[in-house]
Design a protein around this motif. Structure first.
Motif, PDB file in Angstrom:
ATOM      1  N   SER A 138       0.914  -1.093   0.032  1.00 19.04           N
ATOM      2  CA  SER A 138       0.059  -0.006  -0.154  1.00 19.04           C
ATOM      3  C   SER A 138       0.924   1.171   0.120  1.00 19.04           C
ATOM      4  CB  SER A 138      -0.847   0.046   1.326  1.00 19.04           C
ATOM      5  OG  SER A 138      -1.778   1.031   1.282  1.00 19.04           O
ATOM      6  N   ILE A 139       0.564   2.098  -0.650  1.00 24.09           N
ATOM      7  CA  ILE A 139       1.000   3.490  -0.824  1.00 24.09           C
ATOM      8  C   ILE A 139       0.114   4.691  -0.977  1.00 24.09           C
ATOM      9  CG2 ILE A 139       2.420   5.132  -2.485  1.00 24.09           C
ATOM     10  CD1 ILE A 139       3.620   2.210  -3.994  1.00 24.09           C
ATOM     11  N   LEU A 140       0.450   5.376  -0.174  1.00 27.07           N
ATOM     12  CA  LEU A 140      -0.391   6.536   0.256  1.00 27.07           C
ATOM     13  C   LEU A 140       0.291   8.075  -0.521  1.00 27.07           C
ATOM     14  CD1 LEU A 140      -2.942   8.273   1.346  1.00 27.07           C
ATOM     15  CD2 LEU A 140      -1.462   8.488   3.521  1.00 27.07           C
ATOM     16  N   LEU A 141      -0.690   8.616  -1.440  1.00 27.51           N
ATOM     17  CA  LEU A 141      -0.077   9.769  -2.156  1.00 27.51           C
ATOM     18  C   LEU A 141      -0.998  11.083  -1.656  1.00 27.51           C
ATOM     19  CD1 LEU A 141       1.086  11.479  -4.462  1.00 27.51           C
ATOM     20  CD2 LEU A 141      -0.878  10.704  -5.857  1.00 27.51           C
ATOM     21  N   ALA A 142      -0.351  12.010  -0.908  1.00 24.61           N
ATOM     22  CA  ALA A 142      -1.106  13.237  -0.470  1.00 24.61           C
ATOM     23  C   ALA A 142      -0.970  14.241  -1.864  1.00 24.61           C
ATOM     24  CB  ALA A 142      -0.529  13.758   0.700  1.00 24.61           C
ATOM     25  N   THR A 143      -2.192  14.759  -2.140  1.00 21.88           N
ATOM     26  CA  THR A 143      -2.206  15.674  -3.370  1.00 21.88           C
ATOM     27  C   THR A 143      -2.696  16.946  -3.024  1.00 21.88           C
ATOM     28  OG1 THR A 143      -2.425  15.685  -5.803  1.00 21.88           O
ATOM     29  CG2 THR A 143      -4.212  14.579  -4.534  1.00 21.88           C
ATOM     30  N   GLU A 185       5.575  -2.268  -7.640  1.00 19.84           N
ATOM     31  CA  GLU A 185       5.552  -2.968  -6.471  1.00 19.84           C
ATOM     32  C   GLU A 185       4.434  -3.812  -6.593  1.00 19.84           C
ATOM     33  OE1 GLU A 185       7.821  -3.425  -4.203  1.00 19.84           O
ATOM     34  OE2 GLU A 185       9.500  -1.973  -5.169  1.00 19.84           O
ATOM     35  N   GLY A 186       3.491  -3.628  -7.585  1.00 20.69           N
ATOM     36  CA  GLY A 186       1.981  -4.213  -7.416  1.00 20.69           C
ATOM     37  C   GLY A 186       1.264  -3.602  -6.209  1.00 20.69           C
ATOM     38  N   ALA A 187       1.696  -2.644  -5.782  1.00 17.67           N
ATOM     39  CA  ALA A 187       0.893  -2.106  -4.675  1.00 17.67           C
ATOM     40  C   ALA A 187      -0.426  -1.378  -4.979  1.00 17.67           C
ATOM     41  CB  ALA A 187       1.863  -1.300  -4.008  1.00 17.67           C
ATOM     42  N   ARG A 188      -1.225  -1.343  -4.003  1.00 19.26           N
ATOM     43  CA  ARG A 188      -2.498  -0.460  -4.156  1.00 19.26           C
ATOM     44  C   ARG A 188      -2.008   1.109  -3.717  1.00 19.26           C
ATOM     45  NH1 ARG A 188      -7.195  -2.680  -1.135  1.00 19.26           N
ATOM     46  NH2 ARG A 188      -7.590  -3.360  -3.076  1.00 19.26           N
ATOM     47  N   LEU A 189      -2.536   2.093  -4.639  1.00 16.28           N
ATOM     48  CA  LEU A 189      -2.304   3.278  -4.526  1.00 16.28           C
ATOM     49  C   LEU A 189      -3.668   4.138  -3.741  1.00 16.28           C
ATOM     50  CD1 LEU A 189      -0.387   5.858  -4.977  1.00 16.28           C
ATOM     51  CD2 LEU A 189      -1.326   6.080  -6.925  1.00 16.28           C
ATOM     52  N   HIS A 190      -3.442   4.797  -2.502  1.00 14.62           N
ATOM     53  CA  HIS A 190      -4.513   5.120  -1.853  1.00 14.62           C
ATOM     54  C   HIS A 190      -4.073   6.834  -2.171  1.00 14.62           C
ATOM     55  CE1 HIS A 190      -5.939   1.878   0.160  1.00 14.62           C
ATOM     56  NE2 HIS A 190      -4.791   1.382   0.248  1.00 14.62           N
ATOM     57  N   VAL A 191      -5.014   7.695  -2.437  1.00 15.27           N
ATOM     58  CA  VAL A 191      -4.933   8.959  -2.848  1.00 15.27           C
ATOM     59  C   VAL A 191      -5.708   9.887  -1.537  1.00 15.27           C
ATOM     60  CG1 VAL A 191      -5.018  11.006  -4.378  1.00 15.27           C
ATOM     61  CG2 VAL A 191      -4.314   8.538  -5.159  1.00 15.27           C
ATOM     62  N   ILE A 192      -5.169  10.814  -1.248  1.00 14.26           N
ATOM     63  CA  ILE A 192      -5.816  11.702  -0.418  1.00 14.26           C
ATOM     64  C   ILE A 192      -5.754  13.247  -0.578  1.00 14.26           C
ATOM     65  CG2 ILE A 192      -4.093  11.865   1.534  1.00 14.26           C
ATOM     66  CD1 ILE A 192      -6.653  11.833   3.468  1.00 14.26           C
ATOM     67  N   CYS A 193      -6.555  14.188  -0.611  1.00 16.41           N
ATOM     68  CA  CYS A 193      -6.627  15.521  -0.547  1.00 16.41           C
ATOM     69  C   CYS A 193      -7.255  16.044   0.525  1.00 16.41           C
ATOM     70  CB  CYS A 193      -7.165  15.935  -2.172  1.00 16.41           C
ATOM     71  SG  CYS A 193      -7.080  17.616  -2.491  1.00 16.41           S
ATOM     72  N   VAL A 194      -6.798  16.985   1.242  1.00 16.96           N
ATOM     73  CA  VAL A 194      -7.100  17.472   2.525  1.00 16.96           C
ATOM     74  C   VAL A 194      -7.717  19.005   2.185  1.00 16.96           C
ATOM     75  CG1 VAL A 194      -6.737  17.966   4.926  1.00 16.96           C
ATOM     76  CG2 VAL A 194      -5.771  16.003   3.841  1.00 16.96           C
TER      77      VAL A 194
END
Length: 141
Positions: free
Chosen positions: A3-8, A28-37
């Motif tokens: 799991s990877i978290l991208l803050a945008t 990496e075959g990882a899931r990408l989590h994206v957050i915008c605050v």
């Protein structure tokens, strides 16, 4: 890595960070989590005033930022999950990293937040209990 978290925040810097996060997730075959605050220091919950319009605009912008990353990853095979939240950016990013059990957090070196995303990135790096990648953008000649 799962799991990877991208803050945008939709800035040019965040877009470069998104490209990097998508590349890492694909490798990496990882899931990408994206957050915008939506920064609560600038935008509170809507009220019946001009602040309501500004908050609604900020929320719409946040949703578009997440959608843009989904679109960027469309042809890569990377699974993207995204969300928008209200609060102090560094706190919300760290809480969401815990929630999704992110192995790493990817963030751009600057952004559109009042104190620049670099301030947020620095705070995230200082407080995180996981790897944080601050993606720098090369200066344009």
């Amino acid at each position: 890595m799962e799991s990877i978290l991208l803050a945008t925040d939709g800035s040019e810097y965040a877009r470069v960070a998104a490209e990097r996060a998508i590349d890492i997730a694909a490798e990496e075959g990882a899931r990408l989590h994206v957050i915008c605050v939506v920064d609560e220091r600038r935008f509170n919950e809507p009220a019946l005033s001009s602040a309501e319009l500004a908050t609604i605009f900020a929320e719409d912008h946040a949703h578009m930022c997440v959608a843009d990353v989904r679109e960027m990853a469309e042809d890569t095979g990377v699974e993207v999950e995204g969300t928008t939240r209200h609060g102090l950016p560094q706190d919300v990013i760290l809480d969401y990293a815990d929630e999704v059990d992110a192995d790493i957090i990817v963030i751009g070196e600057h952004g559109s937040h009042e104190e620049h995303f670099s301030g947020v990135g620095r705070r995230v790096t200082e407080q995180a209990d996981r790897e944080v990648i601050i993606v720098e953008v090369a200066p344009q000649p």
